[in-house]
Design an enzyme around this catalytic site. Structure first.
Site, PDB file in Angstrom:
ATOM      1  N   HIS A  70     -40.940 -42.259 -66.085  1.00 38.62           N
ATOM      2  CA  HIS A  70     -41.743 -42.894 -67.037  1.00 38.62           C
ATOM      3  C   HIS A  70     -41.839 -42.018 -68.295  1.00 38.62           C
ATOM      4  CE1 HIS A  70     -45.986 -44.739 -67.798  1.00 38.62           C
ATOM      5  NE2 HIS A  70     -45.067 -45.409 -68.337  1.00 38.62           N
ATOM      6  N   CYS A 123     -52.245 -42.197 -73.880  1.00 40.43           N
ATOM      7  CA  CYS A 123     -52.214 -40.829 -74.155  1.00 40.43           C
ATOM      8  C   CYS A 123     -51.571 -40.196 -75.131  1.00 40.43           C
ATOM      9  CB  CYS A 123     -52.094 -39.921 -72.875  1.00 40.43           C
ATOM     10  SG  CYS A 123     -53.355 -39.743 -71.840  1.00 40.43           S
ATOM     11  N   ASP A 159     -40.842 -45.848 -73.211  1.00 42.40           N
ATOM     12  CA  ASP A 159     -41.566 -45.943 -71.779  1.00 42.40           C
ATOM     13  C   ASP A 159     -40.753 -45.548 -70.685  1.00 42.40           C
ATOM     14  OD1 ASP A 159     -43.682 -46.807 -70.778  1.00 42.40           O
ATOM     15  OD2 ASP A 159     -43.004 -48.859 -70.173  1.00 42.40           O
ATOM     16  N   ALA A 217     -54.669 -55.013 -74.934  1.00 38.29           N
ATOM     17  CA  ALA A 217     -53.809 -56.025 -75.769  1.00 38.29           C
ATOM     18  C   ALA A 217     -52.343 -55.275 -76.270  1.00 38.29           C
ATOM     19  CB  ALA A 217     -54.521 -56.447 -76.818  1.00 38.29           C
TER      20      ALA A 217
HETATM   21  C1  SPV Z   1     -47.929 -48.718 -68.831  1.00 40.13           C
HETATM   22  O1  SPV Z   1     -49.263 -49.011 -68.647  1.00 40.13           O
HETATM   23  O2  SPV Z   1     -47.763 -47.659 -68.735  1.00 40.13           O
HETATM   24  C2  SPV Z   1     -46.987 -49.397 -69.587  1.00 40.13           C
HETATM   25  C3  SPV Z   1     -47.523 -51.007 -69.711  1.00 40.13           C
HETATM   26  O3  SPV Z   1     -46.173 -49.112 -70.277  1.00 40.13           O
HETATM   27  S1  SPV Z   1     -47.333 -51.676 -68.231  1.00 40.13           S
HETATM   28  O4  SPV Z   1     -46.222 -52.763 -68.256  1.00 40.13           O
HETATM   29  O5  SPV Z   1     -48.427 -52.515 -67.836  1.00 40.13           O
HETATM   30  O6  SPV Z   1     -46.828 -50.787 -67.234  1.00 40.13           O
HETATM   31 MN    MN Z   2     -45.547 -47.260 -69.473  1.00 38.92          MN
END
Ligand code: SPV
Ligand code: MN
Length: 632
Positions: A255, A279, A296, A393
């Site tokens: 991640h 963060c 990400d 959001a």
């Molecule tokens: C996270 O919350 O770490 C994200 C968004 O990148 S989600 O797609 O909800 O995981």
């Molecule tokens: Mn994420």
């Protein structure tokens, strides 16, 4: 079930049938045929990589009301249900065969029961709707990193988001022939309801929201939900599949963002970094003057004695809160100019303009948001005031639309990794930046010890430290100990191992105020860039190496055009012994109590670092100025 091809021929138009059959993949054909029998769609659209097909999906999202066209060309807005605004951790589970065990930290359900349940919720769920069958590729095309994926969904919003976030995969499927080596995702929004007279249709049966993951089959089911984190199969659901696959095959799925940091003489050094949600991860990947590979999810492989990394995605699904022209100029520009953007759960006014919390402008007092028609002071069913935009959001956009994209973004070999960075929200323990002494200590003392303090953006008490190793805890699909072991082993035999750093943007003084400005993180990353290239020395602390004052002062002057007072340096880089010892105790307790397969080296390393901290404490006291260490 009937022969898959026969069923497809019966249910699909000739054009769509031919598109599927052009991919000679029986496992894929069976998956689609089974989904049709189960969900009973009125029609089926098979999306190829053509611009025409992607436009069809985009237009469908607007035509059926899942997205609203906004005033700026290319911009649309989608709303998820009021109670469907985040990942549903409780109802996201691994389907396990009797006798298999992922450890108590991972949420699971017996496979037979789980499959029956989720299939019963999917049954007939697409009656009267069009099923979209889409192909994507995780990672760059034609690469060792590539993982082809098929997504079936009845939501054009989900399909549209994926055309932004992922590389097209129809042609990739042609190349894999009859191989069964791909990920499969099936999603249905389930029954829909209009939440408010002004609102759009949202998933009705939130109580029956389920995200079930079959690691053996590389298959994920998602139903009765719309929020991207639960429905965009290729995002966090694929990350779970990838972590398991990587563990079997000897690579890593993390991640993490990937950033090109620009050092002296046009030198580019790539860093990958993990931070829990909210963060500063996306804003670190977007640092001014640097170039972005991804924000990400990253895959890592060993190639020619190097560690190389790719962005799994090609777009950003980012938190929009606090994106403003001063702190995030590049994103802000993309969000306010013509280009393809899907906003979700923001506030829109009558003129179809978008607004969000922390955008640096005044917000209207009425409009449409995730609660339907909204006005300032509107209260929800639980008596809580509804914020103009939801705190979670999001915006969804293409990285190629950003001015700071890195030229190697689609390189099939990935980029060489110079350093890893771990950071969380920490008010009182870690210094702003520190290099671990070596790979193993970095993985253990930085990555596997990562914690983050809760904020007002999540439910519950503020300032509570939550353990989140490598910021990947929510997505682990293998026992925690094995995951740590994989990370430790990964750099073995690598000639120039990446350096590992911790960062902390959230250190506070005694008065409760932050000790650093938002912009300072650029200096920490550029210092790390100099370290990776051996340009500057560090000062030894019990937990690693911190910068020398003069090196930081120079970077502050050169890159932020500010003076860096020595007093600030001393305060920020004071080694906080009691807090560091308390952290070791806290994290060790978690491993002892919850992670039976913790590698022994983690405990040994904790003991060694604890010993160093105590020795320093005996010599210098609880709080050690970096100048005292330098004097040594
Ligand atoms: C996270 O919350 O770490 C994200 C968004 O990148 S989600 O797609 O909800 O995981
Ligand atoms: Mn994420």
């Amino acid at each position: 079930m009937k022969n898959a091809k026969e069923l497809l021929k019966e249910k699909l138009t000739a054009e769509n049938y031919n598109r599927l059959i052009a991919l000679a993949n029986p496992k894929m054909h069976e998956f689609v045929a089974d989904a049709i029998e189960l969900t009973q769609p009125e029609s089926v659209f098979v999306c190829t990589d053509s611009e025409k097909d992607r436009a069809y999906i985009r237009e469908l999202a607007v035509k059926n009301g899942e997205e609203i066209s906004l005033d700026t060309p290319g911009h649309t807005c989608h709303f998820d249900g009021y109670h469907d605004q985040a990942r549903d951790k409780a109802q996201t589970k691994y389907l396990l065969l009797p006798g298999s065990d992922l450890g108590a930290s991972l949420n699971s359900i017996e496979k037979k029961t789980g499959v029956e349940e989720v299939r019963s919720f999917l049954k007939d769920s697409m009656l009267g709707r069009e099923m979209l069958v889409c192909f994507f590729c995780l990672g760059p095309l034609d690469s060792d990193f590539s993982i082809p994926c098929i997504q079936i969904t009845d939501s054009p919003y989900v399909a549209h988001s994926e055309t932004i976030l992922y590389r097209p995969g129809y042609s990739q499927f042609k190349k894999i022939g009859s191989s069964g080596n791909f990920f499969r995702f099936i999603h249905s929004e389930g029954e829909l309801e209009i939440e408010d007279s002004q609102g759009n249709a949202v998933s009705k049966n939130i109580g029956k929201r389920r995200v079930y993951i079959d690691l053996e089959e590389n298959l994920v089911y998602s139903v009765n939900t719309q929020y991207g984190g639960n429905t965009i199969g290729l995002k966090k659901l694929a990350l779970r599949l990838a972590i398991n696959k990587a563990s079997e095959e000897g690579w890593l799925a993390e991640h993490m963002f990937v950033l090109g940091a620009h050092g002296p003489d046009d030198r580019v050094t790539y860093f990958a970094g993990a931070f829990p949600s909210a963060c500063g991860k996306t804003s670190t990947s977007m640092l001014p003057g640097q170039t972005i590979i991804g924000d990400d999810i990253a895959y890592f492989r060993r190639k020619n004695s190097q560690i190389r990394s790719v962005n799994v995605e090609k777009g950003i699904f980012g938190i929009i809160r606090d994106v403003n022209p001063k702190d995030d100029p590049i994103i802000y520009k993309a969000l306010t100019n013509p280009c393809e953007v899907i906003f979700s759960n923001v506030l829109i006014d009558n003129a179809k303009k978008t607004y969000w919390l922390g955008m640096g402008a005044e917000l209207p007092t009425e409009g449409i948001n995730h609660s339907g028609k909204w006005h300032k002071g509107k209260i929800d069913a639980d008596g809580n005031e509804i914020t103009p935009s939801h705190k979670n959001a999001r915006y969804c956009l293409n990285i190629p639309d950003l001015s700071n994209r890195d030229p190697l973004i689609d390189d099939p070999n990935g980029v060489p990794v110079g350093g890893l960075i771990y950071g969380g929200r920490d008010s009182d323990t870690w210094v702003p930046v520190e290099q671990a002494f070596n790979w193993n200590e970095g993985i253990i003392i930085k990555g596997a010890s990562l914690e983050s303090e809760t904020t007002s953006a999540t439910l519950g008490k503020e300032g509570v430290r939550t353990f989140n190793l490598m910021s990947n805890l929510d997505f682990l699909s293998i026992p925690l100990g094995r995951y740590i072991r994989n990370n430790l082993d990964f750099a073995e035999g690598i000639e120039k191992q990446p350096l590992i750093f911790s960062v902390n943007y959230f250190l506070k003084g005694k008065d409760g105020k932050y000790l650093n400005g938002m912009a300072d993180k650029l200096v920490w990353i550029l210092w790390a860039e100099l370290r990776v290239n051996g340009d500057v020395d560090g000062i030894e602390t019990p937990t690693g190496l911190i910068p020398k004052y003069e090196d930081l002062a120079k970077l502050f002057k050169e890159h932020l055009d500010t003076e860096y007072p020595l007093g600030d340096y001393i305060q920020q880089f004071t080694v906080r012994i009691p807090e560091n010892l308390a952290k070791l105790d806290r994290v060790e307790k978690i491993y002892k109590e919850k992670v039976p397969d913790t590698p022994q080296i983690l405990y040994d390393t904790f003991a060694e670092v604890r010993g160093r901290l105590k020795k320093a404490q005996d010599k210098h006291g609880d709080y050690i100025s970096p100048l005292d260490l330098m004097a040594r």
